[in-house]
Write a protein that holds these residues in place. Structure first.
Motif, PDB file in Angstrom:
ATOM      1  N   ALA A   1      -0.507  -1.107  -8.839  1.00 54.66           N
ATOM      2  CA  ALA A   1      -0.745  -1.975  -8.022  1.00 54.66           C
ATOM      3  C   ALA A   1       0.297  -1.575  -6.727  1.00 54.66           C
ATOM      4  O   ALA A   1      -0.234  -1.848  -5.464  1.00 54.66           O
ATOM      5  N   GLU A   2       1.154  -0.686  -6.839  1.00 57.88           N
ATOM      6  CA  GLU A   2       1.938  -0.128  -5.702  1.00 57.88           C
ATOM      7  C   GLU A   2       0.944   0.342  -4.466  1.00 57.88           C
ATOM      8  O   GLU A   2       0.924   0.461  -3.364  1.00 57.88           O
ATOM      9  N   ALA A   3       0.095   1.328  -5.333  1.00 59.88           N
ATOM     10  CA  ALA A   3      -0.854   2.314  -4.553  1.00 59.88           C
ATOM     11  C   ALA A   3      -1.912   1.440  -3.625  1.00 59.88           C
ATOM     12  O   ALA A   3      -2.345   1.801  -2.336  1.00 59.88           O
ATOM     13  N   ILE A   4      -2.606   0.346  -4.176  1.00 57.32           N
ATOM     14  CA  ILE A   4      -3.425  -0.764  -3.556  1.00 57.32           C
ATOM     15  C   ILE A   4      -2.709  -1.416  -2.634  1.00 57.32           C
ATOM     16  O   ILE A   4      -3.133  -1.440  -1.377  1.00 57.32           O
TER      17      ILE A   4
ATOM     18  N   LYS B   1      -1.532   0.702   4.985  1.00 56.19           N
ATOM     19  CA  LYS B   1      -1.923   1.727   5.871  1.00 56.19           C
ATOM     20  C   LYS B   1      -3.019   1.227   6.722  1.00 56.19           C
ATOM     21  O   LYS B   1      -3.134   1.398   7.880  1.00 56.19           O
ATOM     22  N   LYS B   2      -4.216   0.464   6.131  1.00 54.23           N
ATOM     23  CA  LYS B   2      -5.294   0.133   6.849  1.00 54.23           C
ATOM     24  C   LYS B   2      -5.034  -1.010   7.831  1.00 54.23           C
ATOM     25  O   LYS B   2      -5.657  -1.067   8.768  1.00 54.23           O
ATOM     26  N   ASN B   3      -3.791  -1.610   7.702  1.00 53.15           N
ATOM     27  CA  ASN B   3      -3.212  -2.923   8.644  1.00 53.15           C
ATOM     28  C   ASN B   3      -2.402  -2.285   9.280  1.00 53.15           C
ATOM     29  O   ASN B   3      -1.798  -3.060  10.375  1.00 53.15           O
TER      30      ASN B   3
ATOM     31  N   PRO C   1       5.023  -0.070   4.740  1.00 51.88           N
ATOM     32  CA  PRO C   1       5.648  -0.861   3.583  1.00 51.88           C
ATOM     33  C   PRO C   1       6.844  -0.482   2.986  1.00 51.88           C
ATOM     34  O   PRO C   1       7.372   0.878   3.570  1.00 51.88           O
ATOM     35  N   PRO C   2       7.736  -1.182   2.475  1.00 47.94           N
ATOM     36  CA  PRO C   2       8.919  -0.734   2.225  1.00 47.94           C
ATOM     37  C   PRO C   2       8.998   0.299   1.064  1.00 47.94           C
ATOM     38  O   PRO C   2       7.830   0.445   0.192  1.00 47.94           O
TER      39      PRO C   2
END
Length: 258
Positions: free
Chosen positions: A25-28, A34-36, A40-41
Motif C-alpha cells: 500500500a505504501e509503495a502505491i 512521485k507521479k504528481n 510523501p511523508p
C-alpha cells in the motif's frame, strides 16, 4: 478490452491495508506521489497497521448484521435501495401508459435523466449526503402522490409531475451508490454494495407488478410508490452523515453513529 486496461490500474491501498499488506500500500501511494510531484511523508500507514491487521480476516455478508449500528444502517439502506428500484423501473415501464405519443413520452422519460445526474453531481459535491438523498427521495414521493390529485382534464400536468418524480428518483439513485460506499469501512465496502445491489434487484422484480395495479385503480401505483418513497426519504434522515468525514477503514470505525 476493458479487462486489458484494468491490468494497468493499481490495487486500492485501502484494500491492501485491510489485508495487512502495508508495504504494498505504501509503495502505491509513494508511486502516486512521485507521479504528481509531491513529496510523501517518511511514515504513511504505520499508526493504522496494527488495527487493520487485526481485521485482515475475510468478512462476509453476515458481518453487515452482526453489530447493532451496522445492522441498522444495512437494513435501512436495503429498504432505500429496494424502494428506489421499484420507483425507477415502475416509472420507466409506465411511460407507455401515459397519454399522448408513446415515442415522445419515452424520449422525455430518458431526457429527464440528464438534469437528474447533473443535479446528483452538484449535490454530492457541495451538499450533505444525508440531506441530498433524503430530500430527493421525499420530493420524488411528493411528486408521485400529487399525480393522482390532478383533475382528469389536466393530463399534461400529470405527465409533468410524473417526469419530475422520475427525475428526483433518478437523482437519489445516483447519490445512494456513492453514499453507501462512504458509510461502510474498507473491509466491508464491496460486500455492502453487493448486498444493497441484491436488495435492489428484488425491487426490479416487483416493479412490473406495481404497473399491473392500474387494472384496479389508475391512482394505486402512484399512491404506493409515492408513500414508500416519502417514507424512505424520512428514514434516511436517521442515517449517519458522511460528507467531509474520513472514510472508515475498519468495523470499529463504523461502530459510532455519525
Amino acid at each position: 478490452m476493458v479487462t486489458i486496461f484494468t491490468m494497468f490500474i493499481p490495487e486500492s491501498p485501502r484494500w491492501l491495508l485491510s489485508r495487512g499488506r502495508v508495504e504494498e500500500a505504501e509503495a502505491i501511494v509513494r508511486d502516486a506521489a512521485k507521479k504528481n510531484k509531491i513529496k510523501p511523508p517518511p511514515v504513511i500507514f504505520s499508526p493504522l497497521q496494527k488495527e487493520l491487521q487485526c481485521e485482515s480476516k475475510a468478512l462476509n455478508i453476515c458481518d453487515l448484521l452482526r453489530s447493532p449500528n451496522i445492522r441498522w444502517i444495512s437494513l435501512t439502506l436495503w429498504l432505500v435501495w429496494n424502494t428506489l428500484t421499484i420507483a425507477y423501473f415502475a416509472l420507466s415501464l409506465n411511460t407507455a401508459n401515459l397519454h399522448g405519443n408513446a415515442y415522445f413520452n419515452c424520449f422525455v422519460s430518458a431526457l429527464v435523466e440528464i438534469p437528474a445526474y447533473t443535479l446528483s453531481w452538484v449535490m454530492f459535491r457541495w451538499w450533505s449526503r444525508r440531506l441530498s438523498l433524503s430530500s430527493t427521495l421525499f420530493m420524488g414521493g411528493v411528486f408521485l402522490l400529487s399525480v393522482q390529485l390532478m383533475p382528469a382534464n389536466l393530463v399534461y400536468l400529470s405527465i409533468t409531475l410524473e417526469m419530475m418524480g422520475k427525475c428526483a428518483v433518478t437523482t437519489a439513485f445516483a447519490i445512494v451508490y456513492a453514499y453507501t460506499a462512504e458509510l461502510y469501512p474498507t473491509v466491508l465496502r464491496n460486500t455492502a454494495l453487493g448486498a444493497c445491489s441484491m436488495a435492489s434487484r428484488i425491487g426490479s422484480i416487483i416493479a412490473p407488478y406495481f404497473i399491473y395495479l392500474r387494472s384496479y385503480s389508475v391512482s394505486l401505483p402512484y399512491i404506493l410508490m409515492g408513500s414508500m418513497t416519502v417514507a424512505s426519504g424520512l428514514l434516511t434522515l436517521l442515517l449517519p452523515e458522511s460528507y467531509g468525514m474520513p472514510l472508515p477503514d475498519t468495523i470499529s470505525h463504523m461502530q459510532h453513529p455519525g
